[in-house]
Motif scaffolding. Structure first.
Motif, PDB file in Angstrom:
ATOM      1  N   ASP A  10       0.816  -0.991   0.217  1.00  0.00           N
ATOM      2  CA  ASP A  10       0.188   0.446  -0.264  1.00  0.00           C
ATOM      3  C   ASP A  10       1.356   1.352  -0.033  1.00  0.00           C
ATOM      4  OD1 ASP A  10      -1.690   1.591   0.563  1.00  0.00           O
ATOM      5  OD2 ASP A  10      -2.435   1.173   2.247  1.00  0.00           O
ATOM      6  N   TRP A  11       1.370   2.077  -1.452  1.00  0.00           N
ATOM      7  CA  TRP A  11       1.976   2.720  -1.404  1.00  0.00           C
ATOM      8  C   TRP A  11       1.517   4.262  -0.543  1.00  0.00           C
ATOM      9  CZ3 TRP A  11       6.157   1.065  -3.006  1.00  0.00           C
ATOM     10  CH2 TRP A  11       6.310  -0.086  -3.689  1.00  0.00           C
ATOM     11  N   SER A  12       0.716   4.036   0.414  1.00  0.00           N
ATOM     12  CA  SER A  12      -0.034   5.188   0.943  1.00  0.00           C
ATOM     13  C   SER A  12       0.735   5.372   2.206  1.00  0.00           C
ATOM     14  CB  SER A  12      -1.140   5.520   0.769  1.00  0.00           C
ATOM     15  OG  SER A  12      -2.162   4.606   1.531  1.00  0.00           O
ATOM     16  N   ALA A  13       0.770   3.895   2.738  1.00  0.00           N
ATOM     17  CA  ALA A  13       1.599   3.699   4.364  1.00  0.00           C
ATOM     18  C   ALA A  13       3.123   3.837   3.966  1.00  0.00           C
ATOM     19  CB  ALA A  13       1.566   2.278   4.434  1.00  0.00           C
ATOM     20  N   PRO A  15       6.950   5.563   3.287  1.00  0.00           N
ATOM     21  CA  PRO A  15       7.046   7.556   2.964  1.00  0.00           C
ATOM     22  C   PRO A  15       7.547   7.635   1.164  1.00  0.00           C
ATOM     23  CG  PRO A  15       8.729   6.524   4.346  1.00  0.00           C
ATOM     24  CD  PRO A  15       7.496   5.279   4.182  1.00  0.00           C
ATOM     25  N   ALA A  16       7.023   8.677   0.957  1.00  0.00           N
ATOM     26  CA  ALA A  16       7.546   8.972  -0.503  1.00  0.00           C
ATOM     27  C   ALA A  16       8.963   9.588  -0.277  1.00  0.00           C
ATOM     28  CB  ALA A  16       6.217  10.088  -0.785  1.00  0.00           C
ATOM     29  N   ASP A  73      10.989  -0.806   5.273  1.00  0.00           N
ATOM     30  CA  ASP A  73       9.672   0.372   4.432  1.00  0.00           C
ATOM     31  C   ASP A  73       9.490   1.447   5.224  1.00  0.00           C
ATOM     32  OD1 ASP A  73       8.894  -2.271   3.317  1.00  0.00           O
ATOM     33  OD2 ASP A  73       7.224  -2.639   4.242  1.00  0.00           O
ATOM     34  N   PRO A 173       5.420   6.049  -6.954  1.00  0.00           N
ATOM     35  CA  PRO A 173       5.934   4.600  -7.319  1.00  0.00           C
ATOM     36  C   PRO A 173       6.135   4.252  -7.747  1.00  0.00           C
ATOM     37  CG  PRO A 173       3.327   4.744  -7.100  1.00  0.00           C
ATOM     38  CD  PRO A 173       3.376   6.187  -6.864  1.00  0.00           C
ATOM     39  N   ARG A 176       4.919   2.374 -11.224  1.00  0.00           N
ATOM     40  CA  ARG A 176       4.282   3.291 -11.645  1.00  0.00           C
ATOM     41  C   ARG A 176       5.263   3.863 -13.031  1.00  0.00           C
ATOM     42  NH1 ARG A 176       0.839   5.385 -15.935  1.00  0.00           N
ATOM     43  NH2 ARG A 176       1.379   7.639 -15.909  1.00  0.00           N
TER      44      ARG A 176
END
Length: 190
Positions: A10-13, A15-16, A73, A173, A176
């Protein structure tokens, strides 16, 4: 093409990464002539390749038999090497149709480690090893260190006749990235 699971989190979880400017010098750079071991056999010198080539640099492919660092992560941009590789695998034919002559993955892992990943993921392109950090240092590619190991930050280069034509930095992410590269190629035909 189907293959191994991309294991996309889950990319929203996750950190970018943030733009630290570490790739700002790359557009327009002529790559240094460095022979890198290839999972396809022999070596590849990115500076000598004609036409458009896509090189996606990634930190570290995970392996089922090895544990990732405990805080993997939580490191911005670290997670996602397998999903990124699988996306390039799945879009390989489309990239070729858009004029890309070759695709390469690039990491600081040794060639044997990479060969396991290339085989397991059934990649139709080679992975290149910069395990001695020759290209990373000479081209000043963005890096970070985890548990004493120097790894490449995720950056994708479109190289044309040995010169960096375009840079994707802050690849997030990671799954993509191949689609973003194709979008750019469509708007910038060779």
């Amino acid at each position: 093409m189907s293959g191994a699971s991309t294991d996309a989190p889950d990319w929203s979880a996750i950190p970018a990464p943030e733009d630290d400017g570490a790739a700002a010098h790359l557009p327009g750079m002529r790559l240094p002539g460095i022979a890198l071991l290839s999972t396809g056999g022999g070596t590849v010198d990115l500076a000598s390749l004609p036409g458009r080539v896509v090189v996606y640099a990634y930190p570290k492919t995970g392996r089922p038999d090895r544990k990732q660092p405990d805080d993997w992560d939580t490191i911005p941009g670290a997670r996602g090497c397998t999903p990124q590789s699988c996306a390039f695998r799945d879009h390989f034919a489309e990239l070729a149709a858009l004029g890309v002559r070759q695709v390469f993955g690039l990491s600081t892992q040794d060639n044997a480690y990479q060969r396991e990943a290339a085989d397991r993921l059934r990649l139709p392109f080679p992975l290149l090893s910069d395990d001695r950090l020759l290209l990373a240092r000479e081209a000043r590619l963005p890096t970070f260190e985890v548990e004493g190991e120097v790894l490449l930050r995720r950056v994708t280069l479109i190289v044309r006749d040995g010169v960096v034509e375009h840079v994707f930095y802050l690849v997030f992410p990671p799954d993509r990235n191949a689609a973003d590269v194709m979008d750019w190629l469509r708007s910038h035909p060779a």
